[in-house]
Motif scaffolding. Structure first.
Motif, PDB file in Angstrom:
ATOM      1  N   SER A   1      12.009   0.202  10.280  1.00  0.00           N
ATOM      2  CA  SER A   1      11.908   1.516  10.908  1.00  0.00           C
ATOM      3  C   SER A   1      12.852   2.463  10.171  1.00  0.00           C
ATOM      4  O   SER A   1      13.672   2.026   9.368  1.00  0.00           O
ATOM      5  N   ASN A   2      12.701   3.743  10.457  1.00  0.00           N
ATOM      6  CA  ASN A   2      13.570   4.723   9.806  1.00  0.00           C
ATOM      7  C   ASN A   2      15.005   4.567  10.286  1.00  0.00           C
ATOM      8  O   ASN A   2      15.264   4.032  11.365  1.00  0.00           O
TER       9      ASN A   2
ATOM     10  N   GLN B   1      11.185   3.919   2.828  1.00  0.00           N
ATOM     11  CA  GLN B   1      12.318   3.662   1.940  1.00  0.00           C
ATOM     12  C   GLN B   1      13.054   2.384   2.327  1.00  0.00           C
ATOM     13  O   GLN B   1      13.430   1.593   1.458  1.00  0.00           O
ATOM     14  N   VAL B   2      13.252   2.154   3.622  1.00  0.00           N
ATOM     15  CA  VAL B   2      13.942   0.941   4.063  1.00  0.00           C
ATOM     16  C   VAL B   2      13.109  -0.298   3.736  1.00  0.00           C
ATOM     17  O   VAL B   2      13.634  -1.288   3.199  1.00  0.00           O
ATOM     18  N   ALA B   3      11.817  -0.272   4.029  1.00  0.00           N
ATOM     19  CA  ALA B   3      10.955  -1.427   3.757  1.00  0.00           C
ATOM     20  C   ALA B   3      10.888  -1.732   2.256  1.00  0.00           C
ATOM     21  O   ALA B   3      10.957  -2.897   1.851  1.00  0.00           O
ATOM     22  N   VAL B   4      10.785  -0.694   1.445  1.00  0.00           N
ATOM     23  CA  VAL B   4      10.752  -0.891  -0.006  1.00  0.00           C
ATOM     24  C   VAL B   4      12.084  -1.448  -0.491  1.00  0.00           C
ATOM     25  O   VAL B   4      12.120  -2.382  -1.306  1.00  0.00           O
TER      26      VAL B   4
ATOM     27  N   ALA C   1       8.823  11.730  -1.064  1.00  0.00           N
ATOM     28  CA  ALA C   1       9.626  10.586  -1.507  1.00  0.00           C
ATOM     29  C   ALA C   1       8.943   9.268  -1.149  1.00  0.00           C
ATOM     30  O   ALA C   1       8.971   8.310  -1.932  1.00  0.00           O
ATOM     31  N   ASP C   2       8.313   9.192   0.038  1.00  0.00           N
ATOM     32  CA  ASP C   2       7.589   7.976   0.426  1.00  0.00           C
ATOM     33  C   ASP C   2       6.438   7.702  -0.537  1.00  0.00           C
ATOM     34  O   ASP C   2       6.263   6.580  -1.006  1.00  0.00           O
ATOM     35  N   THR C   3       5.683   8.724  -0.825  1.00  0.00           N
ATOM     36  CA  THR C   3       4.554   8.581  -1.740  1.00  0.00           C
ATOM     37  C   THR C   3       5.037   8.204  -3.137  1.00  0.00           C
ATOM     38  O   THR C   3       4.450   7.337  -3.796  1.00  0.00           O
ATOM     39  N   ALA C   4       6.127   8.804  -3.566  1.00  0.00           N
ATOM     40  CA  ALA C   4       6.660   8.531  -4.908  1.00  0.00           C
ATOM     41  C   ALA C   4       7.177   7.105  -5.049  1.00  0.00           C
ATOM     42  O   ALA C   4       6.917   6.446  -6.060  1.00  0.00           O
TER      43      ALA C   4
END
Length: 107
Positions: free
Chosen positions: A42-43, A55-58, A83-86
């Protein structure tokens, strides 16, 4: 016409939904790496640290040795950030799956 998803994509959407609900967070995300391992998060929203669920999962996947991703799902009422897409694209994912809290995939 309803979208038919690969069962593995359905799985990461389900994981993202469950993580979001369990934590009472604005976002839940799940990723699948090149070996099929999944990571859900989660965020994070602290004074000193703000990260999206993607970002956390990645970060979890990469810190566990993942070199690429096969899928990324985000469950949110909003839209994914640039940023998520990138970060998804950097690890080889062309399409970030975005679903609402009820699990309905959005275009």
């Amino acid at each position: 016409m309803p979208v038919t998803l690969d069962p593995e994509d359905t799985k990461i959407i389900t994981l993202a939904r469950a993580t979001r609900a369990r934590n009472g967070s604005a976002e839940g995300a799940a990723v699948r790496d090149e070996t099929g391992r999944t990571y859900a998060a989660s965020n994070v929203s602290l004074e000193a640290l703000t990260l999206s669920a993607v970002q956390v999962a990645v970060a979890m996947a990469v810190s566990s040795g993942a070199r690429s991703l096969e899928g990324v799902a985000l469950v949110t009422e909003g839209d994914p950030s640039a940023a998520d897409t990138a970060v998804a694209a950097e690890l080889g994912v062309k399409t970030l799956l975005v679903a609402g809290p009820d699990g309905t995939l959005r275009g």
